[in-house]
Design an enzyme around this catalytic site. Structure first.
Site, PDB file in Angstrom:
ATOM      1  N   SER A  70       0.833  -1.203   0.000  1.00 32.74           N
ATOM      2  CA  SER A  70       0.000   0.000   0.000  1.00 32.74           C
ATOM      3  C   SER A  70       0.864   1.247   0.000  1.00 32.74           C
ATOM      4  CB  SER A  70      -0.909   0.006   1.241  1.00 32.74           C
ATOM      5  OG  SER A  70      -1.530   1.256   1.414  1.00 32.74           O
ATOM      6  N   TYR A  73      -2.508  -0.098  10.032  1.00 37.83           N
ATOM      7  CA  TYR A  73      -2.675  -0.687   8.700  1.00 37.83           C
ATOM      8  C   TYR A  73      -1.371  -0.561   7.906  1.00 37.83           C
ATOM      9  CZ  TYR A  73      -4.064  -1.086   3.813  1.00 37.83           C
ATOM     10  OH  TYR A  73      -4.130  -1.437   2.485  1.00 37.83           O
TER      11      TYR A  73
END
Length: 336
Positions: free
Chosen positions: A127, A152
């Site tokens: 990501s 995350y």
């Protein structure tokens, strides 16, 4: 070839599976179909895949070690495209344990499956969030990513480190892909484009964080899928001695790439395009920056273009128009 696609009921996994099936691959799909967002949308994606004779679906959880061992043993995939994860920066602040179970324990089970069953290439989703508090733009895989600002992001950085370890120890080719703000038809309802569209159509205010002073490298789903397939079809190889110590490369068969549109867009521009396509004016609720968020993202895709010949290039104007067309068709009652 037979390819395991995890997160196949999700936004990106669904589109990847469609492309693989269209080109003649056999797809083994995995998803736990959890309730992080509307399960009906996930089931609708699956309903479009399941009639295909070369598609098999397994509803199971990545963190279920025994089930994952059985899956690899019984299906024997030649390659793996791992897209399943607990997503969402903001949700990771509210429910951190979900990220450890899925993104760390689940990823370990994927790595172990690849190790013990001679998988010849693991391609997995990282990501843009791994860049964290970096301020040097555009974000390059040559930069350090040691300052995540959400759990995350930390789990995605950990995935890259775990993958490198397995590439080093067991010579498993692994390729990590740092996605930049993916959008398009069949997208995730927790993402800004989806949330804004629904609220504008219902006449509700939209929450605009950091007073609207946000820029995102919005990347259209078709470009993401093309980037995944281009890298997936080129198993990672060991770098030269000169390049082996650079971030994103290694003496092990390991690579990391950015996949982004390399064109940051102002959040207010995105809202303006939505207003034009919906024929309605948004009521903006301007709010401060949320914890775990960053003001801007911008992808340097030099390595991706050099190694695969591909560079994402769908203009935001075209992408938003296609999303709104899909939304009107999928939710006709909201658009009447």
């Amino acid at each position: 070839m037979k390819i395991l696609v995890t997160g196949v009921a999700g936004f990106i996994g669904f589109h990847v599976a469609q492309r693989l099936l269209a080109r003649g691959d056999t797809v083994v799909g995995l998803d736990n179909v959890n309730a992080y967002y509307d399960v009906r949308l996930k089931e609708a994606r699956l309903a479009k895949l399941q009639p295909h004779p070369d598609f098999t679906f397994h509803r199971l959880d990545l963190a279920d070690r025994a089930a994952m061992e059985h899956l690899f043993r019984s299906e024997k995939p030649l390659r793996v495209i791992h897209l399943a994860a607990q997503a969402g920066v903001r949700y990771s602040i509210e429910n951190p344990h979900a990220y450890i179970d899925s993104n760390l324990v689940g990823f370990l089970n994927i790595l172990e499956g690849c190790r013990h069953h001679q998988v010849e290439h693991l391609t997995y989703a990282s990501s843009s969030s791994v860049y964290g508090s970096n301020t040097q733009m555009p974000f390059s895989v040559e930069q350090g990513v040691d300052h995540p600002v959400s759990l995350y992001a930390a789990t995605k950085k950990a995935n890259e480190l775990m993958a490198h370890t397995y590439s080093h120890l067991y010579r498993i080719p692994t390729t990590g892909l740092r996605f930049f703000t993916v959008y398009g038809p069949w997208g995730r309802p927790d993402m800004a484009l989806f949330l804004f569209t629904k609220a504008i159509l219902e006449g509700r205010p939209i929450d605009v964080f950091n007073q609207g002073n946000m820029r995102r490298d919005f990347t259209y789903i078709d470009d993401i899928v093309e980037g995944i397939l281009r890298t997936h079809d080129r198993p990672a190889q060991s770098a030269s001695a000169e390049d082996a110590l650079k971030p994103g490369r290694s003496a092990a068969p390991y690579r990391v790439y950015n996949i982004g549109n390399h064109t940051p867009v102002e959040l207010l521009r995105l809202i303006e395009l939505l207003e034009q396509n919906l024929g309605k004016t948004a009521v903006k609720n301007l709010l401060p920056m949320q914890p775990g968020d960053v003001p801007a993202t911008w992808a340097d895709v030099t390595d991706l273009t050099r190694d695969t010949g591909f560079q994402p290039a769908t203009p935001i104007e075209a992408g938003v128009r296609r999303f709104v067309d899909w939304y009107r068709n999928y939710y006709p009652d909201q658009c009447s």
